[in-house]
Design a protein around this motif. Structure first.
Motif, PDB file in Angstrom:
ATOM      1  N   SER A 174       0.828  -1.151  -0.205  1.00 13.49           N
ATOM      2  CA  SER A 174       0.104  -0.197   0.036  1.00 13.49           C
ATOM      3  C   SER A 174       0.875   1.249   0.009  1.00 13.49           C
ATOM      4  O   SER A 174       1.942   1.265   0.704  1.00 13.49           O
ATOM      5  CB  SER A 174      -1.082  -0.140   1.331  1.00 13.49           C
ATOM      6  OG  SER A 174      -1.731  -1.009   1.175  1.00 13.49           O
ATOM      7  N   SER A 192      -0.977  -8.408  -4.035  1.00 12.11           N
ATOM      8  CA  SER A 192      -2.313  -8.339  -3.657  1.00 12.11           C
ATOM      9  C   SER A 192      -2.346  -7.459  -2.274  1.00 12.11           C
ATOM     10  O   SER A 192      -1.335  -7.399  -1.711  1.00 12.11           O
ATOM     11  CB  SER A 192      -2.776  -9.776  -3.394  1.00 12.11           C
ATOM     12  OG  SER A 192      -2.113 -10.473  -2.355  1.00 12.11           O
ATOM     13  N   THR A 195      -3.481  -0.834  -1.239  1.00 10.29           N
ATOM     14  CA  THR A 195      -4.382   0.133  -1.364  1.00 10.29           C
ATOM     15  C   THR A 195      -3.901   1.574  -1.790  1.00 10.29           C
ATOM     16  O   THR A 195      -2.556   1.941  -1.249  1.00 10.29           O
ATOM     17  CB  THR A 195      -4.899   0.471   0.259  1.00 10.29           C
ATOM     18  OG1 THR A 195      -5.768  -0.705   0.665  1.00 10.29           O
ATOM     19  CG2 THR A 195      -5.917   1.701   0.363  1.00 10.29           C
ATOM     20  N   SER A 197      -3.909   5.567  -1.808  1.00 15.73           N
ATOM     21  CA  SER A 197      -4.554   6.721  -1.510  1.00 15.73           C
ATOM     22  C   SER A 197      -3.656   7.875  -1.800  1.00 15.73           C
ATOM     23  O   SER A 197      -2.396   7.901  -1.843  1.00 15.73           O
ATOM     24  CB  SER A 197      -4.701   6.661   0.068  1.00 15.73           C
ATOM     25  OG  SER A 197      -3.463   6.283   0.847  1.00 15.73           O
ATOM     26  N   ASN A 213      -3.197  -2.757 -12.739  1.00 14.87           N
ATOM     27  CA  ASN A 213      -3.210  -3.984 -11.716  1.00 14.87           C
ATOM     28  C   ASN A 213      -2.771  -5.281 -12.297  1.00 14.87           C
ATOM     29  O   ASN A 213      -3.448  -5.978 -12.736  1.00 14.87           O
ATOM     30  CB  ASN A 213      -4.546  -3.829 -11.338  1.00 14.87           C
ATOM     31  CG  ASN A 213      -4.737  -4.996 -10.051  1.00 14.87           C
ATOM     32  OD1 ASN A 213      -3.701  -5.534  -9.552  1.00 14.87           O
ATOM     33  ND2 ASN A 213      -5.746  -5.194  -9.432  1.00 14.87           N
ATOM     34  N   ALA A 218      -8.089  -7.491  -6.526  1.00 12.72           N
ATOM     35  CA  ALA A 218      -8.273  -5.908  -6.696  1.00 12.72           C
ATOM     36  C   ALA A 218      -7.400  -4.924  -5.807  1.00 12.72           C
ATOM     37  O   ALA A 218      -7.284  -5.475  -4.801  1.00 12.72           O
ATOM     38  CB  ALA A 218      -9.746  -5.992  -6.040  1.00 12.72           C
ATOM     39  N   THR A 220      -7.575  -1.481  -3.729  1.00 19.05           N
ATOM     40  CA  THR A 220      -8.376  -0.654  -3.186  1.00 19.05           C
ATOM     41  C   THR A 220      -8.187   0.845  -3.306  1.00 19.05           C
ATOM     42  O   THR A 220      -6.773   1.241  -3.321  1.00 19.05           O
ATOM     43  CB  THR A 220      -8.545  -0.827  -1.593  1.00 19.05           C
ATOM     44  OG1 THR A 220      -9.041  -2.389  -1.583  1.00 19.05           O
ATOM     45  CG2 THR A 220      -9.488  -0.215  -1.028  1.00 19.05           C
ATOM     46  N   LEU A 221      -8.939   1.562  -3.796  1.00 18.61           N
ATOM     47  CA  LEU A 221      -8.577   3.109  -3.834  1.00 18.61           C
ATOM     48  C   LEU A 221      -9.430   3.842  -2.647  1.00 18.61           C
ATOM     49  O   LEU A 221     -10.533   3.559  -2.228  1.00 18.61           O
ATOM     50  CB  LEU A 221      -9.444   3.736  -5.161  1.00 18.61           C
ATOM     51  CG  LEU A 221      -8.758   2.887  -6.498  1.00 18.61           C
ATOM     52  CD1 LEU A 221      -9.614   3.337  -7.472  1.00 18.61           C
ATOM     53  CD2 LEU A 221      -7.456   3.273  -6.613  1.00 18.61           C
ATOM     54  N   SER A 222      -8.645   4.946  -2.256  1.00 21.23           N
ATOM     55  CA  SER A 222      -9.183   5.427  -0.853  1.00 21.23           C
ATOM     56  C   SER A 222      -8.695   6.954  -1.141  1.00 21.23           C
ATOM     57  O   SER A 222      -7.815   7.404  -1.550  1.00 21.23           O
ATOM     58  CB  SER A 222      -8.490   5.042   0.312  1.00 21.23           C
ATOM     59  OG  SER A 222      -8.911   5.832   1.536  1.00 21.23           O
ATOM     60  N   SER A 226     -14.454   8.475  -7.750  1.00 21.59           N
ATOM     61  CA  SER A 226     -14.480   7.604  -8.712  1.00 21.59           C
ATOM     62  C   SER A 226     -15.461   7.939  -9.866  1.00 21.59           C
ATOM     63  O   SER A 226     -16.469   8.403  -9.470  1.00 21.59           O
ATOM     64  CB  SER A 226     -14.612   6.070  -8.295  1.00 21.59           C
ATOM     65  OG  SER A 226     -14.867   5.497  -9.562  1.00 21.59           O
ATOM     66  N   MET A 231     -14.452   1.887  -6.065  1.00 22.78           N
ATOM     67  CA  MET A 231     -13.488   2.135  -5.477  1.00 22.78           C
ATOM     68  C   MET A 231     -12.334   1.066  -5.409  1.00 22.78           C
ATOM     69  O   MET A 231     -11.560   0.896  -4.501  1.00 22.78           O
ATOM     70  CB  MET A 231     -13.641   2.730  -3.992  1.00 22.78           C
ATOM     71  CG  MET A 231     -14.520   3.878  -3.984  1.00 22.78           C
ATOM     72  SD  MET A 231     -13.694   5.242  -4.735  1.00 22.78           S
ATOM     73  CE  MET A 231     -12.542   5.622  -3.627  1.00 22.78           C
ATOM     74  N   GLN A 232     -12.640   0.117  -6.511  1.00 20.40           N
ATOM     75  CA  GLN A 232     -11.448  -0.751  -6.765  1.00 20.40           C
ATOM     76  C   GLN A 232     -10.974  -0.847  -8.318  1.00 20.40           C
ATOM     77  O   GLN A 232     -11.878  -0.557  -9.298  1.00 20.40           O
ATOM     78  CB  GLN A 232     -11.850  -1.984  -6.393  1.00 20.40           C
ATOM     79  CG  GLN A 232     -12.109  -2.406  -4.815  1.00 20.40           C
ATOM     80  CD  GLN A 232     -12.712  -3.662  -4.438  1.00 20.40           C
ATOM     81  OE1 GLN A 232     -13.100  -4.494  -5.075  1.00 20.40           O
ATOM     82  NE2 GLN A 232     -12.154  -4.118  -3.266  1.00 20.40           N
TER      83      GLN A 232
END
Length: 254
Positions: A174, A192, A195, A197, A213, A218, A220-222, A226, A231-232
């Protein structure tokens, strides 16, 4: 036969420069030693230098080590006769200060087809915004200075762009997106559980990056907006992330 020694040297010298010493000795076959001293009355006690002697005439070279008034002593160790020269004024080497030289604007102006009155660059008027007709000075495979128009430089730069490759960054954990490491780059997610951000304090208006990717899970987007509401980034998916405005606002296009 009279025992005698005479010695003479140039009346002026320079620190670190050789001072020529000459003189005579009798008996003609005696050896002579010479030495520099700041005293004209007391025989020096330092190291003596043997002079080259032939037919009653000798010569030697001495090097003053400091500025001041010096005397050359000559000494016949066989007879004990000694002599001292007149004063030798030794000076320190002159310090040469090289001043910064102004750019020869008359020469530069002639290359550009203009004229100048010897101004230095800080005295010249401010130039207008750059234009294709402007000219720069260049050196090509040598020291000769040539004039190159901005239009030719622009053409050369444009020819280099097709070969420019966008750098890629491998992402295995991340990460908080920031300008120095991620702007105008391709982020390849290779693990895997990642995240992404935004680090808002580092992102500026115009930040952009592409995310691929390449993991089996998946991403994750934070902290982003979008365009699809999701948000993935799905496995094998691609997304583009942009930042705009002063805050800025970070959006992701899936």
């Amino acid at each position: 036969m009279t025992n005698s020694v005479t010695v003479s040297a140039n009346g002026a010298g320079m620190v670190g420069a050789v001072l020529a010493v000459t003189g005579t000795v009798s008996p003609a076959g005696d050896m002579v030693q010479v030495q520099l001293s700041t005293s004209a009355t007391t025989l020096p006690t330092g190291a003596w230098t043997s002079a080259a002697t032939a037919h009653g005439v000798f010569a030697a070279n001495l090097t003053p080590v400091a500025a001041g008034t010096w005397y050359v002593w000559a000494y016949d160790p066989i007879t004990g006769v000694q002599a001292v020269s007149g004063a030798v004024l030794v000076a320190s080497p002159a310090l040469q200060t090289v001043a910064a030289l102004p750019i020869p604007t008359a020469v530069v102006a002639s290359l550009l087809g203009g004229s100048a009155a010897g101004e230095t660059p800080d005295e010249l008027p401010e130039a207008a915004p750059p234009a294709a007709s402007d000219t720069a000075l260049v050196a090509q495979s040598g020291k000769a200075i040539l004039a190159q128009p901005f239009s030719a430089i622009a053409e050369w730069l444009a020819a280099q762009l097709p070969g420019f490759l966008v750098p890629s960054v491998s992402v295995t954990a991340s990460v908080a997106l920031e300008t120095a490491s991620h702007n105008r780059r391709i982020l390849v997610v290779a693990a895997s559980g990642v995240t992404l951000s935004p680090l808002l304090a580092s992102l500026g208006d115009g930040f952009a990056c592409t995310v691929i990717n390449a993991s089996g899970a998946a991403v994750t987007l934070s902290g982003m907006v979008s365009n699809t509401g999701a948000m993935q980034i799905a496995a094998g998916g691609v997304a583009r992330i942009y930042a705009y405005g002063a805050a800025p606002t970070v959006v992701v296009a899936l």
